[in-house]
Design a protein around this motif. Structure first.
Motif, PDB file in Angstrom:
ATOM      1  N   ALA A  25     -45.025  -8.904  -4.103  1.00  0.00           N
ATOM      2  CA  ALA A  25     -45.248  -9.473  -2.783  1.00  0.00           C
ATOM      3  C   ALA A  25     -45.616  -8.454  -1.837  1.00  0.00           C
ATOM      4  O   ALA A  25     -46.750  -8.591  -1.132  1.00  0.00           O
ATOM      5  CB  ALA A  25     -44.022 -10.229  -2.343  1.00  0.00           C
ATOM      6  N   LEU A  26     -45.137  -7.221  -2.025  1.00  0.00           N
ATOM      7  CA  LEU A  26     -45.411  -6.022  -1.037  1.00  0.00           C
ATOM      8  C   LEU A  26     -46.846  -5.806  -1.426  1.00  0.00           C
ATOM      9  O   LEU A  26     -47.746  -5.590  -0.480  1.00  0.00           O
ATOM     10  CB  LEU A  26     -44.636  -4.940  -1.135  1.00  0.00           C
ATOM     11  N   LEU A  27     -47.394  -5.237  -2.487  1.00  0.00           N
ATOM     12  CA  LEU A  27     -48.496  -4.826  -2.872  1.00  0.00           C
ATOM     13  C   LEU A  27     -49.629  -5.774  -2.766  1.00  0.00           C
ATOM     14  O   LEU A  27     -50.688  -5.417  -2.053  1.00  0.00           O
ATOM     15  CB  LEU A  27     -48.627  -4.407  -4.444  1.00  0.00           C
ATOM     16  N   SER A  65     -39.009   2.550   0.213  1.00  0.00           N
ATOM     17  CA  SER A  65     -39.127   3.468  -0.987  1.00  0.00           C
ATOM     18  C   SER A  65     -37.714   3.662  -0.991  1.00  0.00           C
ATOM     19  O   SER A  65     -37.304   4.000  -2.270  1.00  0.00           O
ATOM     20  CB  SER A  65     -39.883   4.735  -0.396  1.00  0.00           C
ATOM     21  N   LYS A  66     -36.875   3.999  -0.006  1.00  0.00           N
ATOM     22  CA  LYS A  66     -35.536   4.214  -0.431  1.00  0.00           C
ATOM     23  C   LYS A  66     -34.754   3.047  -1.014  1.00  0.00           C
ATOM     24  O   LYS A  66     -33.795   3.178  -1.734  1.00  0.00           O
ATOM     25  CB  LYS A  66     -34.728   4.330   0.833  1.00  0.00           C
ATOM     26  N   ASN A  67     -35.201   1.762  -0.666  1.00  0.00           N
ATOM     27  CA  ASN A  67     -34.714   0.598  -1.445  1.00  0.00           C
ATOM     28  C   ASN A  67     -35.169   0.748  -2.959  1.00  0.00           C
ATOM     29  O   ASN A  67     -33.996   0.606  -3.780  1.00  0.00           O
ATOM     30  CB  ASN A  67     -35.012  -0.810  -0.847  1.00  0.00           C
ATOM     31  N   ILE A  68     -35.985   1.021  -3.269  1.00  0.00           N
ATOM     32  CA  ILE A  68     -36.523   1.110  -4.757  1.00  0.00           C
ATOM     33  C   ILE A  68     -35.741   2.471  -5.454  1.00  0.00           C
ATOM     34  O   ILE A  68     -35.067   2.198  -6.594  1.00  0.00           O
ATOM     35  CB  ILE A  68     -38.010   1.324  -4.795  1.00  0.00           C
ATOM     36  N   GLU A  69     -35.566   3.454  -4.763  1.00  0.00           N
ATOM     37  CA  GLU A  69     -34.786   4.624  -5.141  1.00  0.00           C
ATOM     38  C   GLU A  69     -33.511   4.146  -5.572  1.00  0.00           C
ATOM     39  O   GLU A  69     -32.646   4.597  -6.435  1.00  0.00           O
ATOM     40  CB  GLU A  69     -34.824   5.691  -4.177  1.00  0.00           C
ATOM     41  N   ALA A  78     -34.271  -8.304  -2.361  1.00  0.00           N
ATOM     42  CA  ALA A  78     -34.449  -8.993  -1.290  1.00  0.00           C
ATOM     43  C   ALA A  78     -34.915  -8.223   0.282  1.00  0.00           C
ATOM     44  O   ALA A  78     -35.420  -8.680   0.943  1.00  0.00           O
ATOM     45  CB  ALA A  78     -33.252  -9.815  -1.087  1.00  0.00           C
ATOM     46  N   ASN A  79     -34.334  -7.110   0.287  1.00  0.00           N
ATOM     47  CA  ASN A  79     -34.613  -6.381   1.445  1.00  0.00           C
ATOM     48  C   ASN A  79     -36.089  -6.110   1.457  1.00  0.00           C
ATOM     49  O   ASN A  79     -36.948  -5.916   2.363  1.00  0.00           O
ATOM     50  CB  ASN A  79     -33.934  -5.004   1.580  1.00  0.00           C
ATOM     51  N   ILE A  80     -36.641  -5.698   0.209  1.00  0.00           N
ATOM     52  CA  ILE A  80     -38.051  -5.205  -0.033  1.00  0.00           C
ATOM     53  C   ILE A  80     -38.982  -6.554   0.515  1.00  0.00           C
ATOM     54  O   ILE A  80     -39.962  -6.397   1.171  1.00  0.00           O
ATOM     55  CB  ILE A  80     -38.381  -4.638  -1.379  1.00  0.00           C
ATOM     56  N   SER A  85     -41.582  -6.906   3.378  1.00  0.00           N
ATOM     57  CA  SER A  85     -42.946  -7.255   3.166  1.00  0.00           C
ATOM     58  C   SER A  85     -43.526  -8.436   3.950  1.00  0.00           C
ATOM     59  O   SER A  85     -44.738  -8.527   4.073  1.00  0.00           O
ATOM     60  CB  SER A  85     -43.224  -7.587   1.653  1.00  0.00           C
ATOM     61  N   LEU A  86     -42.547  -9.168   4.350  1.00  0.00           N
ATOM     62  CA  LEU A  86     -43.046 -10.509   5.169  1.00  0.00           C
ATOM     63  C   LEU A  86     -43.697  -9.826   6.614  1.00  0.00           C
ATOM     64  O   LEU A  86     -44.617 -10.195   7.002  1.00  0.00           O
ATOM     65  CB  LEU A  86     -41.811 -11.475   5.490  1.00  0.00           C
ATOM     66  N   THR A  87     -42.883  -8.876   6.798  1.00  0.00           N
ATOM     67  CA  THR A  87     -43.653  -8.109   8.169  1.00  0.00           C
ATOM     68  C   THR A  87     -44.641  -7.499   8.027  1.00  0.00           C
ATOM     69  O   THR A  87     -45.794  -7.452   8.839  1.00  0.00           O
ATOM     70  CB  THR A  87     -42.343  -7.191   8.920  1.00  0.00           C
TER      71      THR A  87
END
Length: 235
Positions: free
Chosen positions: A36-38, A190-194, A101-103, A107-109
């Motif tokens: 969704a982000l990409l 990025s921190k969420n993925i980490e 969910a945070n990502i 991504s909505l924003t």
């Protein structure tokens, strides 16, 4: 007595199946959130947000069953390890779902502000995390301590990618202040993925304990230097 033993075995099986379902859902949620982000796809992000409740329900199911087992069955030795490890693994899987969910929320924003910067870096980082997630899930299914150690040892790969993404985005924000809003969201992503990688390696540690009865020896390899990064600004 046989019916008690059978009921106990059924409950342990239910816990195992719930953990396996959480592992599958964790992969789907992380993959969906990053996709969704990409693609800056708000509809896809909304689906990820709606499915977060499924992960919460599975964690509750695991915890309720484990609490019942501890209260009524008083498991010992291997069975005790299985129940305690399951509760810890479920907690980490639920946190992975939260980060996905945070990502999706961010991504909505970002879907409202235009092209995504550093897309290739985020794709690479997410692919690495998903590989580790798949390894720990398979290690749990197969009761494979060696595979759990393999996944555990790869956490530094995600850390290194996070540090590189952090540096890249901050430098872009310095070069073009108009990117500050977008860049800030991406730094959090990025921190969420980490952190997803961290929780996946927590699962690996608990799988290893479940199988072997002892913790993984040595310190977890870490290479997250983002908080120590100093970006020089030309005067």
């Amino acid at each position: 007595m046989p019916h008690i033993v059978t009921a106990f075995g059924n409950e342990l099986r239910d816990v195992r199946e719930a953990i396996m379902a959480m592992g599958k859902l964790a992969h789907e949620q992380v993959a969906g959130a990053v996709d969704a982000l990409l693609r800056l796809d708000s509809d896809a992000a909304t689906i990820v947000l709606k499915r977060d409740a499924e992960m919460d329900a599975l964690e509750r199911q695991v915890n309720e069953t484990v609490f019942r087992l501890l209260a009524l069955r008083s498991p010992l030795a291997n069975d005790l390890r299985r129940t305690i490890a399951a509760m810890k693994i479920a907690a980490d899987m639920e946190r992975i779902g939260d980060y996905a969910a945070n990502i999706a929320k961010r991504s909505l924003t970002l879907s409202q502000v235009g092209p995504l910067i550093a897309a290739d870096q985020f794709r690479t980082m997410s692919e690495k995390v998903l590989e580790i997630l798949d390894e720990v899930a398979q290690a749990y299914i197969d009761r494979d301590a060696a595979l759990a150690v393999s996944a555990w040892s790869r956490d530094h790969e995600v850390d290194a990618l996070h540090t590189a993404v952090f540096q890249d985005i901050v430098e872009r924000m310095i070069d073009d202040p108009k990117l500050c809003s977008t860049g800030t969201h991406l730094l959090f992503i990025s921190k969420n993925i980490e952190r997803i990688g961290d929780h996946a390696t927590n699962v690996a540690e608990n799988v290893h304990f479940l199988v072997s009865g002892h913790t993984i020896s040595g310190d977890r390899p870490k290479e997250d230097e983002a908080s120590l990064t100093v970006v020089k600004v030309d005067q």
